[in-house]
Design a protein around this motif. Sequence first.
Motif, PDB file in Angstrom:
ATOM      1  N   THR A 197      -1.420   4.899   0.882  1.00 17.13           N
ATOM      2  CA  THR A 197      -2.417   4.310   1.768  1.00 17.13           C
ATOM      3  C   THR A 197      -2.230   4.717   3.215  1.00 17.13           C
ATOM      4  O   THR A 197      -3.203   5.044   3.908  1.00 17.13           O
ATOM      5  CB  THR A 197      -2.375   2.777   1.669  1.00 17.13           C
ATOM      6  OG1 THR A 197      -2.687   2.400   0.317  1.00 17.13           O
ATOM      7  CG2 THR A 197      -3.365   2.131   2.616  1.00 17.13           C
ATOM      8  N   VAL A 241      -4.668   8.748   1.239  1.00 18.17           N
ATOM      9  CA  VAL A 241      -5.845   8.277   1.987  1.00 18.17           C
ATOM     10  C   VAL A 241      -6.015   9.028   3.302  1.00 18.17           C
ATOM     11  O   VAL A 241      -7.087   9.600   3.555  1.00 18.17           O
ATOM     12  CB  VAL A 241      -5.775   6.751   2.204  1.00 18.17           C
ATOM     13  CG1 VAL A 241      -6.914   6.289   3.106  1.00 18.17           C
ATOM     14  CG2 VAL A 241      -5.830   6.023   0.869  1.00 18.17           C
ATOM     15  N   GLY A 256       0.830  -1.204   0.000  1.00 16.14           N
ATOM     16  CA  GLY A 256       0.000   0.000   0.000  1.00 16.14           C
ATOM     17  C   GLY A 256       0.859   1.247   0.000  1.00 16.14           C
ATOM     18  O   GLY A 256       0.541   2.236  -0.643  1.00 16.14           O
ATOM     19  N   THR A 263      -7.733  -3.973   1.129  1.00 18.62           N
ATOM     20  CA  THR A 263      -7.935  -4.354  -0.279  1.00 18.62           C
ATOM     21  C   THR A 263      -6.630  -4.655  -0.991  1.00 18.62           C
ATOM     22  O   THR A 263      -6.652  -5.142  -2.129  1.00 18.62           O
ATOM     23  CB  THR A 263      -8.676  -3.243  -1.041  1.00 18.62           C
ATOM     24  OG1 THR A 263      -7.812  -2.080  -1.160  1.00 18.62           O
ATOM     25  CG2 THR A 263      -9.953  -2.849  -0.336  1.00 18.62           C
ATOM     26  N   ARG A 290      -9.535   0.303   6.002  1.00 18.81           N
ATOM     27  CA  ARG A 290     -10.409  -0.241   4.964  1.00 18.81           C
ATOM     28  C   ARG A 290      -9.694  -0.329   3.620  1.00 18.81           C
ATOM     29  O   ARG A 290      -9.816  -1.318   2.897  1.00 18.81           O
ATOM     30  CB  ARG A 290     -11.667   0.611   4.850  1.00 18.81           C
ATOM     31  CG  ARG A 290     -12.594   0.487   6.051  1.00 18.81           C
ATOM     32  CD  ARG A 290     -13.706   1.501   6.012  1.00 18.81           C
ATOM     33  NE  ARG A 290     -14.555   1.340   4.840  1.00 18.81           N
ATOM     34  CZ  ARG A 290     -15.528   2.181   4.520  1.00 18.81           C
ATOM     35  NH1 ARG A 290     -15.760   3.262   5.274  1.00 18.81           N
ATOM     36  NH2 ARG A 290     -16.269   1.974   3.455  1.00 18.81           N
ATOM     37  N   VAL A 291      -8.934   0.707   3.281  1.00 18.09           N
ATOM     38  CA  VAL A 291      -8.216   0.687   2.003  1.00 18.09           C
ATOM     39  C   VAL A 291      -7.086  -0.333   2.042  1.00 18.09           C
ATOM     40  O   VAL A 291      -6.873  -1.086   1.087  1.00 18.09           O
ATOM     41  CB  VAL A 291      -7.677   2.086   1.660  1.00 18.09           C
ATOM     42  CG1 VAL A 291      -6.776   2.035   0.424  1.00 18.09           C
ATOM     43  CG2 VAL A 291      -8.829   3.056   1.412  1.00 18.09           C
TER      44      VAL A 291
END
Length: 460
Positions: free
Chosen positions: A47, A52, A43, A84, A80-81
Amino acid sequence: MAVAVPAGYDLIVLGGGAAGLATASRAVADGATTLLVTEGAPGGDCTFTGCVPSKTLIEAAADGLPFGKAMARVRDAVTRVAATEDEAALRENGIEVLRGRARFVARDRIEVDGHVLRAPRIVIATGAAPLVPPIEGLDGTPALTTDTVFELDERPSSLAVLGGGAVGCELAQAFARFGVEVSLVEEAGRLLPDGDPEASALVADLLTSEGVTVHTGTRVESIRGDGHRITLRSATARIDTHRLLVATGRAPVTGTLELEAAGVSTDRAGAVIVDRHQETSAAGVFAAGDVTGLFDNTHAAYAMGRVAAGAALRRTRRPAFSSAAIPRVIFTDPEIATVGLLEHEVNDPKARVAYLPMSEVDRAIAAEATTGFIKLITGPRRLLGDLGGGKLLGASIVAERAGELIGEPALAMTAGMFTGRLAQTVHAYPTWSMAVQQAAAQFFGEHGGRTARKVGGGTS
């Protein structure tokens, strides 16, 4: 450490940020056995410490949340990101992940925690880290960086932001909206020194109106402080603050890679030098994202990563990266978005500018958000001149939805469209995007009392 991965791959990617993830995803889609090596969680900066959390904080400030609840929202969004693109998610998509620090031992080999891994093609995507300027006393001062500011649990009573670029302006506005006494310090003569001068002036006035004390043309000569009070001194000012945020840019992360073992060259800033296919001076070694110093945005890093993977895995018709039509967005309120050339960067005397203030856009009037403008810059096409409005050279937009609006000019530039297509396309009324159509219509005569002017001819 037991490494449950084979020693050889078609492609190894160093770095788990946007560029690394894009590279690995593209490589797997092309059927290559791919290993992603990353020190931290996949990330990367975007991220965990960049896009984010910063955009979540900005939205929370605009929504009027208390600081504590805003930071809780930030942590939730990051979680949450990150879910993924964690290791489990990547493995489900066919990307093998290895956590550890990599270094080159040869052009086609790396060593990770004592284990040597091989691949005929390697992509460097190790990103960048906060750049701390050489200011007397800064090393001994407890300062926040853009990597650590989102770890704050309590709202500071005051905050000095060192650096008036995109991130500095964004966070200065956000913290001011939380009721923090903010001082924004920029060494250049204006905020956003690389941007459109009119947009820079607008942002300075806006931040001042929201209570931010703006210091431009201010070179900080010394910093002293502890966990309770910090003092910044320049030739013209003394700033006392509770906390200090250093937002003076980022530097490529290459220090532990031992690039010399692979024959990879860097520039004076430490950025990896690449050609248009993202290949370095070492055949078979590529680089993508912030580590190249080419374009410091997540979406550009993603594009570079896809180019690097495609070029690495093909012998012919290799893709190439160009930043000519990649937009930039600064998420202040209003937003500032640009693509292509700024007006002061255009040298063609035949270039023209369509200018439209947002105060003449019906949707902006309805939303009571009339601060800002649109500029579309065009130049003549080879052989065809200004036929069809010529070609779009660049666009600058300051508006509540500028980040969304810039996509249409970016598409026009990418596709090589006649500028007139922007004017011909029927836009829904009343929308923000109608402003693009209204501005483009000026290249074909008077529209709303305005016509396109020559570059450098003012704003009216």
